[in-house]
Scaffold this motif. Structure first.
Motif, PDB file in Angstrom:
ATOM      1  N   THR A 286       0.837  -1.274   0.016  1.00  0.00           N
ATOM      2  CA  THR A 286       0.001   0.169   0.004  1.00  0.00           C
ATOM      3  C   THR A 286       0.978   1.162  -0.045  1.00  0.00           C
ATOM      4  OG1 THR A 286      -1.925   0.888   0.981  1.00  0.00           O
ATOM      5  CG2 THR A 286      -0.253   0.288   2.498  1.00  0.00           C
ATOM      6  N   ILE A 287       0.402   2.379  -0.571  1.00  0.00           N
ATOM      7  CA  ILE A 287       0.987   3.742  -0.431  1.00  0.00           C
ATOM      8  C   ILE A 287       0.707   4.401   0.763  1.00  0.00           C
ATOM      9  CG2 ILE A 287       1.238   5.928  -1.672  1.00  0.00           C
ATOM     10  CD1 ILE A 287       0.010   4.637  -4.075  1.00  0.00           C
ATOM     11  N   SER A 288      -0.450   4.222   1.355  1.00  0.00           N
ATOM     12  CA  SER A 288      -0.791   4.620   2.721  1.00  0.00           C
ATOM     13  C   SER A 288      -2.034   4.058   3.070  1.00  0.00           C
ATOM     14  CB  SER A 288      -0.430   6.223   2.687  1.00  0.00           C
ATOM     15  OG  SER A 288      -1.115   6.753   1.823  1.00  0.00           O
TER      16      SER A 288
ATOM     17  N   GLY B  99     -10.999  -1.982   1.577  1.00  0.00           N
ATOM     18  CA  GLY B  99     -10.679  -0.686   2.205  1.00  0.00           C
ATOM     19  C   GLY B  99     -10.061   0.422   1.365  1.00  0.00           C
ATOM     20  N   SER B 100      -9.133   1.170   1.897  1.00  0.00           N
ATOM     21  CA  SER B 100      -9.032   2.421   1.268  1.00  0.00           C
ATOM     22  C   SER B 100      -8.014   2.157   0.058  1.00  0.00           C
ATOM     23  CB  SER B 100      -8.206   3.320   2.095  1.00  0.00           C
ATOM     24  OG  SER B 100      -6.996   2.908   2.672  1.00  0.00           O
ATOM     25  N   ALA B 101      -7.586   1.049  -0.325  1.00  0.00           N
ATOM     26  CA  ALA B 101      -6.435   1.054  -1.389  1.00  0.00           C
ATOM     27  C   ALA B 101      -6.625  -0.361  -2.153  1.00  0.00           C
ATOM     28  CB  ALA B 101      -4.832   0.837  -0.725  1.00  0.00           C
ATOM     29  N   SER B 102      -6.891  -0.094  -3.502  1.00  0.00           N
ATOM     30  CA  SER B 102      -7.214  -1.309  -4.239  1.00  0.00           C
ATOM     31  C   SER B 102      -5.677  -1.752  -4.583  1.00  0.00           C
ATOM     32  CB  SER B 102      -7.705  -0.873  -5.660  1.00  0.00           C
ATOM     33  OG  SER B 102      -6.874   0.276  -6.312  1.00  0.00           O
ATOM     34  N   ALA B 261      -7.019  10.489  -2.120  1.00  0.00           N
ATOM     35  CA  ALA B 261      -5.971   9.565  -2.450  1.00  0.00           C
ATOM     36  C   ALA B 261      -5.599   8.698  -1.235  1.00  0.00           C
ATOM     37  CB  ALA B 261      -5.072  10.286  -2.934  1.00  0.00           C
ATOM     38  N   GLY B 262      -5.871   7.598  -1.114  1.00  0.00           N
ATOM     39  CA  GLY B 262      -5.417   6.617   0.010  1.00  0.00           C
ATOM     40  C   GLY B 262      -6.366   6.641   1.022  1.00  0.00           C
ATOM     41  N   ALA B 263      -7.590   7.418   0.941  1.00  0.00           N
ATOM     42  CA  ALA B 263      -8.650   7.457   1.925  1.00  0.00           C
ATOM     43  C   ALA B 263     -10.007   7.284   1.266  1.00  0.00           C
ATOM     44  CB  ALA B 263      -8.680   8.704   2.520  1.00  0.00           C
ATOM     45  N   GLY B 264     -10.029   6.706   0.348  1.00  0.00           N
ATOM     46  CA  GLY B 264     -11.436   6.288  -0.412  1.00  0.00           C
ATOM     47  C   GLY B 264     -11.752   4.930  -0.144  1.00  0.00           C
ATOM     48  N   PHE B 265     -12.379   3.995  -1.087  1.00  0.00           N
ATOM     49  CA  PHE B 265     -12.838   2.778  -0.862  1.00  0.00           C
ATOM     50  C   PHE B 265     -12.383   2.178  -2.418  1.00  0.00           C
ATOM     51  CE2 PHE B 265     -17.404   1.790  -2.112  1.00  0.00           C
ATOM     52  CZ  PHE B 265     -17.525   2.828  -2.960  1.00  0.00           C
ATOM     53  N   SER B 266     -12.268   0.808  -2.234  1.00  0.00           N
ATOM     54  CA  SER B 266     -11.530  -0.045  -3.195  1.00  0.00           C
ATOM     55  C   SER B 266     -12.745  -0.961  -3.520  1.00  0.00           C
ATOM     56  CB  SER B 266     -10.130  -0.298  -2.839  1.00  0.00           C
ATOM     57  OG  SER B 266     -10.268  -1.473  -1.755  1.00  0.00           O
ATOM     58  N   VAL B 267     -12.490  -1.734  -4.768  1.00  0.00           N
ATOM     59  CA  VAL B 267     -13.054  -3.000  -5.006  1.00  0.00           C
ATOM     60  C   VAL B 267     -12.439  -3.845  -6.010  1.00  0.00           C
ATOM     61  CG1 VAL B 267     -13.732  -1.937  -7.317  1.00  0.00           C
ATOM     62  CG2 VAL B 267     -15.544  -3.639  -6.239  1.00  0.00           C
ATOM     63  N   MET B 268     -12.709  -5.069  -5.768  1.00  0.00           N
ATOM     64  CA  MET B 268     -12.391  -6.151  -6.741  1.00  0.00           C
ATOM     65  C   MET B 268     -13.538  -6.887  -7.239  1.00  0.00           C
ATOM     66  SD  MET B 268     -10.100  -9.542  -5.105  1.00  0.00           S
ATOM     67  CE  MET B 268     -11.291 -10.006  -3.925  1.00  0.00           C
ATOM     68  N   ALA B 269     -13.465  -7.098  -8.402  1.00  0.00           N
ATOM     69  CA  ALA B 269     -14.576  -7.820  -9.150  1.00  0.00           C
ATOM     70  C   ALA B 269     -14.050  -8.764  -9.942  1.00  0.00           C
ATOM     71  CB  ALA B 269     -15.192  -6.807 -10.175  1.00  0.00           C
ATOM     72  N   SER B 270     -14.752 -10.006  -9.975  1.00  0.00           N
ATOM     73  CA  SER B 270     -14.214 -11.142 -10.603  1.00  0.00           C
ATOM     74  C   SER B 270     -15.820 -12.097 -10.633  1.00  0.00           C
ATOM     75  CB  SER B 270     -13.377 -11.850  -9.633  1.00  0.00           C
ATOM     76  OG  SER B 270     -12.699 -12.833 -10.446  1.00  0.00           O
TER      77      SER B 270
END
Lengths: 425, 425
Positions: A286-288, B99-102, B261-270
């Motif tokens: 992770t970057i942060s 969480g906050s980082a894809s 940047a770094g405080a958003g939310f992330s997703v994985m799709a499959s």
């Protein structure tokens, strides 16, 4: 009512009829209650309402010159590191402030030990023939599961009233395959005890054969008193340094049971050398971490004194619930003499030992009557309690009225299981 | 000014004097500028101010009956899964909201492949003799680093104007050691191109020898147009299903360049099978991700239409910056004829190929004049560009005035490095 073990067959049968009748009445209530996990209650979550607006404007999103809204500061915002250093009684440079879950930090430490090795590992743990991990039990199933997940052999170490059996720990760490131990030093999960200063000192002075032996010191309930004042325990990081084992311990904590469960912020604390080493490794993933949430928490919780005041609000909600449990156990199980339990002053759990060989059956009976408990065995490695005796009670989630009903079902189920066992002999 | 390659020795020397004089004037400005990473600018971060108060009361913290403030919903809040499914044009059951980082989700997929294997892995990757991973280059250093970290051999695949060289990819996947490929299908990092439908179709129809071959489809810039309307690309998850490769792709995205940047939310799709499999594995490391932040984002960004409107505000800030870069390159480097570059319509980067053998030197000269650029070579596996030619320009962070100064230094440094090279032959 009398001691079950001194009852005649006839008395046992009479007691069975009476307990069974009560159990059936319980069932008729069609309850749907859950005492299985240490989840905070809605009332506890409501305490922290003001954190939602703790950052409400762009100008508030800065820690000094650092913009919390942008990438950077992998080890955490300086104010967040200072916050945790004060709570844990260590130095800011000894902290690494992460995301919303300390469990994930623990997992990542073990995962990196597995794939790359820790600071003093001769090789990654995945290249070792055998890795063994000590699991003081009863303990926390999610801890045990992490090391099981990475193929470690889990070794049960009995808990005493002062912490893990240190005679056994000191003996076991002479095996170079033994790479570490899981600990919850304050209000241990589930016993609710505080490790004694003597036990903590013995941890610091361990002489393990493995150069990368690691104490996973999950200080999850570091400020989670609900009965009495805050209790200070010695800083194991500093004690380890003094004992010549500077890199032997990783400490963990989070605000999951201070603000929001799973949406707070977490910390890992260790020697500066360990923090530097893992910061490099974590920089690949992770970057942060979420610095906005770090800053929001620091603005809201401010410092240790303010946080301890905040915890008193939790205590006011938790204390009556633990009292309900303790009273029910005392009243309903006390006279029967087949169970023993702790009465903790903090944390989230009560650990109970029922008649050996009846814990699983009791949980089954609870379930049939609509009360979900932590599965029997969960507090032991591989989910297997050799005595089928230990149970974990998590009273935090349900309101007091529901808890009273659930405890009635629980005590009745324990009695029923014990009577079945005594009568089947 | 003319084509450097057609200049006489005398002309080159005259040009060197003139460029050097300009370079020295640049240095005297004592600049301290950074074009090294794709960080959003303060103006961009200010766009999302209202997200700070998107949840301001307890009652707002619920997604239906689910309390976002408590543990649970490991795969994400239902509303968050629906949100991402609409953005990525897939089904909610095909998403896992983290969480906050894809980047951390990508890391965790590779890390689990390493320690436990993916759904169709014959064994964990750490038990394979050799693991190879395809790295279309120029590409993203942090992608390459993850697979390098876990001991994979990185294989460079050239990029074309339509995406990776698919003839080569189709050939390489016949090797059972080749376990996957990194891709950024929209506004690729750093080329800024969109993979053509033909390339995407060829990805879906790959016939890899490895049963667990995995396309790491980092759709980081899925809605990040700054020039022109939103461009829809085919849903690779569905195409893979149709081609009989249902579990071959993991797609990733986050709001790091939408909100914070770094405080958003992330997703994985499959595929649902992959999501189910990984949800079980990820359940060992965490109870659940930060659902408060998921909910805050969904309340603020609402849906795809609202989010695309939101992205237009970013576009208004980004477009002039990319224009500054493109204009500077055109004006200053165009006539010299030794460099070529792309002019992307979205994403965060411009990729430039300068005279082979001079990229490292050019970056050194930039640094001496106070302009930090992405290191030369960073866009290739192991940080080694065999031609020492490719450079990545990240124009998002500095304000336009600073960017103009930085581009002057950059172009001057490129010219100087090229002249040094030509004169040393």
């Amino acid at each position: 009512m009398a001691l079950y073990t001194s009852m005649t067959q006839t008395q046992l049968n009479e007691e069975l009829q009476s307990v069974l009748a009560h159990y059936n009445r319980c069932k008729q209530q069609n309850l749907k209650l859950n005492l299985s996990r240490g989840k905070p209650s809605k009332m506890q979550l409501d305490i922290s309402k003001d954190i939602l607006t703790a950052l409400s404007d762009d100008a508030e999103c800065f820690d000094g010159a650092i913009d919390a809204r942008n990438y950077g500061e992998l080890a955490g915002l300086p104010c967040a590191r200072r916050y945790w250093a004060e709570i844990l009684d260590c130095k800011p440079e000894q902290t690494f402030v992460g995301g919303s879950a300390s469990l994930n930090l623990m997992f990542d430490v073990i995962a990196r030990a597995y794939s790359h090795g820790l600071l003093h590992s001769p090789r990654p743990w995945c290249r070792e023939e055998t890795v063994k991990f000590l699991c003081p039990s009863p303990g926390y199933d999610r801890h045990f599961r992490i090391t099981e997940f990475f193929g470690a052999q889990l070794i049960t170490v009995p808990m005493t009233a002062e912490g893990p059996d240190m005679d056994m720990v000191e003996c076991l760490v002479q095996d170079p395959c033994v790479k570490g131990i899981w600990c919850v030093p304050k209000y241990s999960n589930p016993d609710g005890i505080i490790y004694s200063n003597a036990v903590i000192a013995r941890f610091a002075n361990l002489k393990p054969a493995a150069p990368d032996f690691t104490i996973m010191w999950d200080n999850a309930y570091c400020i989670h008193e609900f009965d009495g004042e805050y209790v200070q325990i010695p800083d194991l990081i500093e004690l380890c340094r003094q004992a010549g084992n500077p890199d032997m311990v990783f400490e963990f904590a989070s605000t999951s049971k201070i603000t929001y469960a799973g949406a707070g912020f977490s910390v890992m604390a260790s020697s500066e050398a360990n923090i530097d080493y893992l910061t490099k490794l974590f920089g690949v993933q992770t970057i942060s971490y979420d610095k906005i949430n770090q800053l929001r928490h620091v603005r809201y919780l401010k410092d240790k004194a303010t946080t301890l005041e905040h915890m008193k609000k939790h205590a006011q909600i938790m204390a009556p619930k633990f009292a309900v449990v303790a009273d029910a156990l005392e009243m309903q199980l006390g006279p029967c003499g087949f169970a023993r339990w702790n009465r903790p002053k903090g944390g989230y759990f009560i650990s109970l030992f029922t008649m050996p060989g009846t814990a699983k059956r009791a949980i089954e009976l609870c379930k049939e009557a609509g009360v979900e408990m932590t599965p029997a065995g969960a507090t032991y490695p591989y989910g297997k309690d050799p005595d089928d005796s230990n149970l974990r009670i998590a009273p935090s989630l349900p309101p007091v009225e529901e808890l009273e009903k659930a405890m009635d079902v629980f005590c009745t189920s324990l009695k029923l299981a014990a009577l079945e066992k005594l009568l089947s002999v």
